[in-house]
Design a protein around this motif. Structure first.
Motif, mmCIF file in Angstrom:
data_model
loop_
_atom_site.group_PDB
_atom_site.id
_atom_site.type_symbol
_atom_site.label_atom_id
_atom_site.label_comp_id
_atom_site.label_asym_id
_atom_site.label_seq_id
_atom_site.Cartn_x
_atom_site.Cartn_y
_atom_site.Cartn_z
ATOM 1 N N UNK A 89 31.397 39.519 32.693
ATOM 2 C CA UNK A 89 30.159 39.896 33.362
ATOM 3 C C UNK A 89 29.899 39.021 34.592
ATOM 4 N N UNK A 90 30.194 37.730 34.480
ATOM 5 C CA UNK A 90 30.011 36.841 35.630
ATOM 6 C C UNK A 90 30.929 37.235 36.784
ATOM 7 N N UNK A 91 32.177 37.576 36.473
ATOM 8 C CA UNK A 91 33.100 37.987 37.527
ATOM 9 C C UNK A 91 32.688 39.315 38.154
ATOM 10 N N UNK A 92 32.245 40.261 37.338
ATOM 11 C CA UNK A 92 31.810 41.543 37.885
ATOM 12 C C UNK A 92 30.592 41.369 38.805
ATOM 13 N N UNK A 93 29.664 40.507 38.411
ATOM 14 C CA UNK A 93 28.516 40.237 39.284
ATOM 15 C C UNK A 93 28.960 39.563 40.579
ATOM 16 N N UNK A 94 29.920 38.643 40.483
ATOM 17 C CA UNK A 94 30.440 37.981 41.682
ATOM 18 C C UNK A 94 31.127 38.977 42.612
ATOM 19 N N UNK A 95 31.904 39.894 42.050
ATOM 20 C CA UNK A 95 32.568 40.915 42.867
ATOM 21 C C UNK A 95 31.550 41.857 43.510
ATOM 22 N N UNK A 96 30.462 42.143 42.809
ATOM 23 C CA UNK A 96 29.413 43.002 43.373
ATOM 24 C C UNK A 96 28.772 42.344 44.584
ATOM 25 N N UNK A 97 28.460 41.050 44.473
ATOM 26 C CA UNK A 97 27.881 40.331 45.616
ATOM 27 C C UNK A 97 28.889 40.236 46.752
ATOM 28 N N UNK A 98 30.172 39.997 46.423
ATOM 29 C CA UNK A 98 31.200 39.901 47.457
ATOM 30 C C UNK A 98 31.355 41.221 48.206
ATOM 31 N N UNK A 99 31.211 42.327 47.489
ATOM 32 C CA UNK A 99 31.307 43.632 48.138
ATOM 33 C C UNK A 99 30.189 43.852 49.142
ATOM 34 N N UNK A 100 29.007 43.314 48.857
ATOM 35 C CA UNK A 100 27.867 43.491 49.752
ATOM 36 C C UNK A 100 27.870 42.495 50.900
ATOM 37 N N UNK A 101 28.399 41.292 50.677
ATOM 38 C CA UNK A 101 28.298 40.240 51.677
ATOM 39 C C UNK A 101 29.532 40.099 52.553
ATOM 40 N N UNK A 102 30.665 40.555 52.093
ATOM 41 C CA UNK A 102 31.892 40.365 52.858
ATOM 42 C C UNK A 102 31.893 41.280 54.072
ATOM 43 N N UNK A 103 32.051 40.752 55.299
ATOM 44 C CA UNK A 103 32.055 41.623 56.481
ATOM 45 C C UNK A 103 33.278 42.516 56.556
ATOM 46 N N UNK A 104 34.419 42.023 56.059
ATOM 47 C CA UNK A 104 35.659 42.792 56.081
ATOM 48 C C UNK A 104 36.065 43.090 54.644
ATOM 49 N N UNK A 105 36.110 44.368 54.245
ATOM 50 C CA UNK A 105 36.463 44.667 52.844
ATOM 51 C C UNK A 105 37.882 44.296 52.477
#
Length: 571
Positions: free
Chosen positions: A289-305
């Motif tokens: 769950x912690x990793x999935x939440x981290x990936x969700x934030x990374x998807x929103x904050x990362x300028x380059x996918x």
């Protein structure tokens, strides 16, 4: 686009599996080189090995099919003639469609899966046409399907095709900038009830209005039947307001989702294997769950996918994302899970600071590297020996090593070490660099240093994986061809049984008796046994295709990350 012989063979088999032999031959010719329409037509007239000539009409139709499914690249040659070239990456992406449809079903339900299936089968469709096709299958209201379509577009699982700005000598010039994920302002108006439901309602109302007068009955039938047909013809003839806005599946978005799953496998799998406490299941759930939440934030904050790593993400952002996703995990559990991940993820997640409860960076390149290492070690263990894995890990960790140094370090005999090194050298798992003690490079005064070139090893494995995947597709097609009569018998039996179930003139006992007789006639014991063996083998081949395609994706993603990192400008 240049591609190897194994890759050309794989793409040809994929095209034959999806579109048939004619499109496969045309696509194979355009894979090898850029050709004009006349060049493709002339090439299809040259037959060899028992092949048949393909007439120009079928060649044009095959090119249209390839272009409809976004598999064709159209350009201009030096004489300003339109040239056609098959995109091998787009062809291989077609193998990702089942995984993409399954992902859409997990996230948004069966309606989203049906939308992705329609776009995968037709190549590209407008929003109205896709909703209309799904309604014919699932009989769902148009408002619900439009909502699902909006969700898929907002999450970038669907992307708009670029509009054509102009045409230069028959070659389309696509717009450089366009709204990729914006929904059209208007779509075709569709009633909430489907045509079948409307027909049932009309039939029920007709039965209610029936009177003993036969003339009235005839008049009512003549009055209501043409109205439904006229409405149906009007909806067919009327052009949709969004007919020019075409959509296709955004495979790159689904591939990023698969990359995230690889990260989860590398971290959570290691956590499960190394966790010796009694709360292993709970800790693994918290880590996931912690990793999935981290990936969700990374998807929103990362300028380059497609970036190699995420920007620093605070723990508070992860807590907020977990709360929005309705995850049953507290801030203390997240803090404990990230402490465990940082210590035991082998560099996939590292801590970059202490502000905001902690700053964490997720390294995708490290996850892909570890995934590739696990695949390569597994192959070496299966093909050669587990001791060869130990030698390769030593060479990879220490760099350039002599054969004598390897003997002493791994504590094996010189002959055994030499045999294992030569076996790995033949399979390109290790490489050797000759170093001359003098300038003449005489054999007596030359030593060989062993080293590991991981990108070169992966390129070799990509070739063998493409060959393996092609062989599996050939085997599956041949199995389906050989067992066609079994499927036909099963289909006939199912149709007859459905007719018996729909009959209202016989009772339940007689239905069971008739169905048993039909089953004994069409499916005796030996035929049923052959059908079960066929279904089992077919399921095994399908599973193998999916797993090998995922391994091939891991290899290609690793090579892409290495190339991006190598040519990245200095900070």
């Amino acid at each position: 686009m240049p591609c190897g012989r194994r890759e050309v063979d794989l793409c040809t088999m994929i095209l034959e599996d999806h579109f048939g032999p004619t499109v496969a031959r045309v696509g194979q010719m355009c894979l090898r080189e850029k050709l004009t329409l006349g060049g493709v037509i002339v090439a299809m007239q040259r037959v060899k090995g028992g092949e048949e000539k393909i007439p120009p009409k079928k060649v044009r139709r095959a090119l249209s099919v390839l272009e409809q499914h976004n598999l064709l690249t159209i350009g201009l040659d030096s004489a300003y003639r339109a040239t056609y070239e098959t995109n091998p990456d787009a062809v291989q992406m077609m193998m990702t469609f089942p995984r993409a449809c399954l992902t859409a079903k997990k996230l948004y339900g069966s309606a989203a899966e049906a939308i992705c299936e329609e776009l995968a089968s037709k190549g590209r469709l407008s929003c109205s046409e896709a909703i209309r096709r799904v309604r014919e299958r699932l009989e769902l209201p148009a408002a619900e399907l439009k909502q699902k379509f909006c969700w898929l577009a907002e999450s970038q699982f669907l992307v708009r095709c670029p509009p054509i700005e102009s045409k230069c000598r028959g070659t389309p010039v696509y717009a450089a900038v366009w709204e990729k994920f914006a929904m059209p302002d208007e779509i075709a108006e569709m009633p909430d009830t489907t045509e079948e439901e409307a027909a049932k309602q009309a039939a029920c109302s007709m039965e209610e209005d029936i009177k003993p007068d036969i003339n009235l009955l005839k008049a009512s039938r003549k009055r209501k039947a043409p109205i439904a047909e006229v409405k149906k013809e009007e909806t067919k003839k009327k052009a949709d307001p969004d007919a020019s806005v075409l959509w296709q599946i955004n495979i790159s978005r689904f591939r990023r989702y698969v990359r995230d799953e690889i990260v989860l496998e590398q971290v959570c799998g290691r956590m499960r294997s190394n966790d010796e406490t009694g709360n292993s299941e709970k800790s693994a759930q918290n880590v996931e769950m912690a990793l999935r939440a981290l990936l969700k934030v990374a998807e929103l904050k990362s300028p380059n996918p497609d970036s190699n790593q995420t920007p620093p993400i605070t723990l508070m952002d992860v807590v907020r994302a977990a709360k929005e996703a309705e995850m049953t995990i507290t801030k203390q559990d997240l803090d404990w899970a990230f402490a465990l991940i940082v210590d035991d993820s082998r560099g996939i997640v590292r801590k970059a600071g202490d502000s905001g409860g902690g700053l964490f960076v997720l390294d995708f390149d490290k996850a892909l590297l570890l995934a590739v290492d696990s695949h390569v070690d597994s192959l070496i263990r299966e093909q050669i020996d587990s001791k060869a894995v130990r030698i390769r890990r030593l060479i990879r960790a220490r760099g350039y090593l002599e054969e004598e140094t390897i003997d002493k370090t791994v504590m094996m005999s010189a002959k055994q070490t030499r045999d294992l090194l030569y076996s790995m050298l033949e399979e390109n798992y290790v490489c050797v660099k000759p170093i001359g003690r003098t300038n003449d490079f005489a054999p007596a005064r030359t030593i060989g240093l062993y080293y590991v070139d991981q990108p070169q090893t992966v390129r070799t494995l990509i070739e063998s994986t493409c060959m393996m995947l092609r062989n599996i597709i050939v085997r599956r097609l041949q199995l389906e061809k050989d067992s066609k009569h079994l499927l036909e018998r099963q289909l006939k039996m199912v149709n007859i049984m459905n007719g018996i179930d729909a009959s209202q003139n016989i009772d339940e006992e007689e239905k069971r008796q008739q169905k048993a007789e039909v089953e004994d006639m069409y499916m005796p014991a030996d035929v049923r046994r052959d059908l079960e063996i066929f279904q089992k083998n077919l399921s095994l081949l399908h599973t193998s295709e999916i797993e090998i395609e995922k391994v091939l994706f891991t290899f290609r993603a690793y090579l892409k990350s290495v190339t991006t990192l190598r040519f990245q400008p200095p900070q």
